[in-house]
Design a protein around this motif. Sequence first.
Motif, PDB file in Angstrom:
ATOM      1  N   SER A   1       0.892  -1.266   0.009  1.00  0.00           N
ATOM      2  CA  SER A   1       0.056  -0.112  -0.006  1.00  0.00           C
ATOM      3  C   SER A   1       0.736   1.118   0.024  1.00  0.00           C
ATOM      4  O   SER A   1       0.361   2.077  -0.654  1.00  0.00           O
ATOM      5  N   ILE A   2       1.867   1.166   0.626  1.00  0.00           N
ATOM      6  CA  ILE A   2       2.700   2.434   1.099  1.00  0.00           C
ATOM      7  C   ILE A   2       3.371   2.598  -0.608  1.00  0.00           C
ATOM      8  O   ILE A   2       3.423   3.817  -1.098  1.00  0.00           O
ATOM      9  N   LEU A   3       3.846   1.484  -1.005  1.00  0.00           N
ATOM     10  CA  LEU A   3       4.459   1.665  -2.663  1.00  0.00           C
ATOM     11  C   LEU A   3       3.697   2.106  -3.552  1.00  0.00           C
ATOM     12  O   LEU A   3       3.855   2.800  -4.372  1.00  0.00           O
ATOM     13  N   ILE A   4       2.368   1.708  -3.553  1.00  0.00           N
ATOM     14  CA  ILE A   4       1.275   2.087  -4.520  1.00  0.00           C
ATOM     15  C   ILE A   4       1.120   3.511  -4.186  1.00  0.00           C
ATOM     16  O   ILE A   4       0.760   4.407  -5.144  1.00  0.00           O
ATOM     17  N   PHE A   5       0.964   4.059  -3.008  1.00  0.00           N
ATOM     18  CA  PHE A   5       0.578   5.367  -2.639  1.00  0.00           C
ATOM     19  C   PHE A   5       1.456   6.154  -3.125  1.00  0.00           C
ATOM     20  O   PHE A   5       1.327   7.409  -3.588  1.00  0.00           O
ATOM     21  N   PHE A   6       2.917   5.695  -2.760  1.00  0.00           N
ATOM     22  CA  PHE A   6       3.872   6.648  -3.427  1.00  0.00           C
ATOM     23  C   PHE A   6       3.825   6.716  -4.907  1.00  0.00           C
ATOM     24  O   PHE A   6       4.210   7.824  -5.580  1.00  0.00           O
ATOM     25  N   LEU A   7       3.703   5.950  -5.737  1.00  0.00           N
ATOM     26  CA  LEU A   7       3.632   5.595  -7.134  1.00  0.00           C
ATOM     27  C   LEU A   7       2.588   6.445  -7.494  1.00  0.00           C
ATOM     28  O   LEU A   7       2.427   7.478  -8.372  1.00  0.00           O
ATOM     29  N   ALA A   8       1.253   6.509  -6.582  1.00  0.00           N
ATOM     30  CA  ALA A   8       0.224   7.314  -7.110  1.00  0.00           C
ATOM     31  C   ALA A   8       0.488   8.893  -7.093  1.00  0.00           C
ATOM     32  O   ALA A   8       0.355   9.847  -7.924  1.00  0.00           O
ATOM     33  N   ALA A   9       1.308   9.232  -6.032  1.00  0.00           N
ATOM     34  CA  ALA A   9       1.756  10.593  -5.776  1.00  0.00           C
ATOM     35  C   ALA A   9       2.707  10.926  -6.952  1.00  0.00           C
ATOM     36  O   ALA A   9       2.791  12.196  -7.549  1.00  0.00           O
ATOM     37  N   PHE A  10       3.575  10.180  -7.403  1.00  0.00           N
ATOM     38  CA  PHE A  10       4.533  10.408  -8.374  1.00  0.00           C
ATOM     39  C   PHE A  10       3.854  10.521  -9.752  1.00  0.00           C
ATOM     40  O   PHE A  10       4.104  11.453 -10.734  1.00  0.00           O
ATOM     41  N   LEU A  11       2.964   9.693  -9.936  1.00  0.00           N
ATOM     42  CA  LEU A  11       2.068   9.846 -11.234  1.00  0.00           C
ATOM     43  C   LEU A  11       1.321  10.997 -11.175  1.00  0.00           C
ATOM     44  O   LEU A  11       0.922  11.668 -12.341  1.00  0.00           O
ATOM     45  N   LYS A  12       0.829  11.529 -10.205  1.00  0.00           N
ATOM     46  CA  LYS A  12       0.106  12.550 -10.029  1.00  0.00           C
ATOM     47  C   LYS A  12       0.983  13.800 -10.453  1.00  0.00           C
ATOM     48  O   LYS A  12       0.406  14.669 -11.268  1.00  0.00           O
ATOM     49  N   ASN A  13       2.139  13.829 -10.211  1.00  0.00           N
ATOM     50  CA  ASN A  13       2.947  14.917 -10.719  1.00  0.00           C
ATOM     51  C   ASN A  13       3.387  14.676 -12.054  1.00  0.00           C
ATOM     52  O   ASN A  13       3.559  15.656 -12.819  1.00  0.00           O
ATOM     53  N   SER A  14       3.687  13.754 -12.414  1.00  0.00           N
ATOM     54  CA  SER A  14       4.152  13.435 -13.625  1.00  0.00           C
ATOM     55  C   SER A  14       3.217  13.779 -14.735  1.00  0.00           C
ATOM     56  O   SER A  14       3.614  14.110 -15.817  1.00  0.00           O
ATOM     57  N   PHE A  15       1.894  13.297 -14.509  1.00  0.00           N
ATOM     58  CA  PHE A  15       0.931  13.528 -15.568  1.00  0.00           C
ATOM     59  C   PHE A  15      -0.030  14.515 -15.291  1.00  0.00           C
ATOM     60  O   PHE A  15      -1.161  14.632 -15.840  1.00  0.00           O
ATOM     61  N   SER A  16       0.038  15.371 -14.298  1.00  0.00           N
ATOM     62  CA  SER A  16      -0.708  16.491 -13.878  1.00  0.00           C
ATOM     63  C   SER A  16      -2.211  16.138 -13.628  1.00  0.00           C
ATOM     64  O   SER A  16      -3.077  16.696 -14.194  1.00  0.00           O
ATOM     65  N   LEU A  17      -2.283  15.113 -12.952  1.00  0.00           N
ATOM     66  CA  LEU A  17      -3.616  14.531 -12.448  1.00  0.00           C
ATOM     67  C   LEU A  17      -4.018  15.419 -11.307  1.00  0.00           C
ATOM     68  O   LEU A  17      -3.448  16.265 -10.956  1.00  0.00           O
ATOM     69  N   SER A  18      -5.288  15.126 -10.902  1.00  0.00           N
ATOM     70  CA  SER A  18      -6.009  15.870  -9.985  1.00  0.00           C
ATOM     71  C   SER A  18      -5.202  15.792  -8.676  1.00  0.00           C
ATOM     72  O   SER A  18      -4.521  14.595  -8.489  1.00  0.00           O
ATOM     73  N   HIS A  19      -5.234  16.739  -7.925  1.00  0.00           N
ATOM     74  CA  HIS A  19      -4.444  16.458  -6.526  1.00  0.00           C
ATOM     75  C   HIS A  19      -5.035  15.886  -5.716  1.00  0.00           C
ATOM     76  O   HIS A  19      -4.590  15.301  -4.504  1.00  0.00           O
ATOM     77  N   ARG A  20      -6.315  15.354  -5.922  1.00  0.00           N
ATOM     78  CA  ARG A  20      -7.100  14.323  -5.041  1.00  0.00           C
ATOM     79  C   ARG A  20      -6.615  12.968  -5.595  1.00  0.00           C
ATOM     80  O   ARG A  20      -7.250  11.785  -4.842  1.00  0.00           O
ATOM     81  N   PHE A  21      -6.068  12.580  -6.410  1.00  0.00           N
ATOM     82  CA  PHE A  21      -5.665  11.352  -7.122  1.00  0.00           C
ATOM     83  C   PHE A  21      -5.130  10.156  -6.053  1.00  0.00           C
ATOM     84  O   PHE A  21      -5.523   9.200  -5.675  1.00  0.00           O
ATOM     85  N   PRO A  22      -4.026  10.986  -5.446  1.00  0.00           N
ATOM     86  CA  PRO A  22      -3.224  10.018  -4.224  1.00  0.00           C
ATOM     87  C   PRO A  22      -4.374   9.679  -2.983  1.00  0.00           C
ATOM     88  O   PRO A  22      -4.416   8.601  -2.597  1.00  0.00           O
ATOM     89  N   LEU A  23      -5.202  10.556  -2.836  1.00  0.00           N
ATOM     90  CA  LEU A  23      -6.327  10.519  -1.632  1.00  0.00           C
ATOM     91  C   LEU A  23      -7.166   9.182  -2.206  1.00  0.00           C
ATOM     92  O   LEU A  23      -7.846   8.455  -1.574  1.00  0.00           O
ATOM     93  N   TRP A  24      -7.765   9.131  -3.446  1.00  0.00           N
ATOM     94  CA  TRP A  24      -8.474   8.127  -3.947  1.00  0.00           C
ATOM     95  C   TRP A  24      -7.948   6.879  -3.946  1.00  0.00           C
ATOM     96  O   TRP A  24      -8.664   5.926  -3.801  1.00  0.00           O
ATOM     97  N   VAL A  25      -6.650   6.956  -4.341  1.00  0.00           N
ATOM     98  CA  VAL A  25      -5.948   5.716  -4.315  1.00  0.00           C
ATOM     99  C   VAL A  25      -5.630   5.113  -3.082  1.00  0.00           C
ATOM    100  O   VAL A  25      -6.103   3.893  -2.731  1.00  0.00           O
ATOM    101  N   LEU A  26      -5.375   5.853  -2.080  1.00  0.00           N
ATOM    102  CA  LEU A  26      -5.506   5.432  -0.607  1.00  0.00           C
ATOM    103  C   LEU A  26      -6.665   4.895   0.129  1.00  0.00           C
ATOM    104  O   LEU A  26      -7.001   4.026   0.812  1.00  0.00           O
ATOM    105  N   SER A  27      -7.954   5.524  -0.489  1.00  0.00           N
ATOM    106  CA  SER A  27      -9.281   5.090  -0.058  1.00  0.00           C
ATOM    107  C   SER A  27      -9.558   3.661  -0.663  1.00  0.00           C
ATOM    108  O   SER A  27      -9.908   2.955   0.075  1.00  0.00           O
ATOM    109  N   VAL A  28      -9.263   3.498  -1.900  1.00  0.00           N
ATOM    110  CA  VAL A  28      -9.329   2.211  -2.203  1.00  0.00           C
ATOM    111  C   VAL A  28      -8.399   1.146  -1.705  1.00  0.00           C
ATOM    112  O   VAL A  28      -8.821   0.085  -1.533  1.00  0.00           O
ATOM    113  N   LEU A  29      -7.396   1.392  -1.386  1.00  0.00           N
ATOM    114  CA  LEU A  29      -6.494   0.569  -0.752  1.00  0.00           C
ATOM    115  C   LEU A  29      -6.928   0.203   0.689  1.00  0.00           C
ATOM    116  O   LEU A  29      -6.648  -1.105   1.132  1.00  0.00           O
ATOM    117  N   ILE A  30      -7.582   1.092   1.328  1.00  0.00           N
ATOM    118  CA  ILE A  30      -8.016   0.879   2.630  1.00  0.00           C
ATOM    119  C   ILE A  30      -9.166   0.001   2.497  1.00  0.00           C
ATOM    120  O   ILE A  30      -9.394  -1.003   3.341  1.00  0.00           O
TER     121      ILE A  30
END
Length: 178
Positions: free
Chosen positions: A120-149
């Motif tokens: 989960s930690i690895l996927i969360f950091f990957l989501a944060a990286f993807l958010k910055n790299s692809f200019s995704l919504s600032h809420r993208f990591p939060l959604w990923v974290l919610s799904v992981l939980i």
Amino acid sequence: MNVKALREQKHLTQEELSQESGISIRTIQRIEAGQKPKGHTAKALVKALGLDLNAIDNTEQAIENRNYSLIKIINLSSAFVTFIPLLNVIVPLAIMYYGKQINSLTKQILSLQILWTIISILIFFLAAFLKNSFSLSHRFPLWVLSVLILINIILIFVNSSSIDKNKKLSIKLNFDLI
């Protein structure tokens, strides 16, 4: 596990089994009279009687006094703190040790939570990286974290249901991390 029958099958006296296992004759007599061996005593008897060490898992229910209600609480305790990293491991670990339920089932529960936390930690950091790299919504990591939980909670409840029905886990690892 019928210790007396196994001992007699190996042509051992109680005294010889006592010497080979390091367990007192009196304890062996109590076990043969019907008391269930626990922990170190059970493992020493399995080893002294020449049973396959893998047989410990197969005969563990007969050897150990498992409290399935407490094992279910150990499993469910992860669900209540799953949103706080590492507490989903620390809380069940504490209950496991204080409740003296250290067995293959509780080790599998903890191993699954440890692995899930790492993933989960690895996927969360990957989501944060993807958010910055692809200019995704600032809420993208939060959604990923919610799904992981949510996935972790589903795993926990599926295993709790399996503990109730089959006295084993539906979702488990083929190895122990602890």
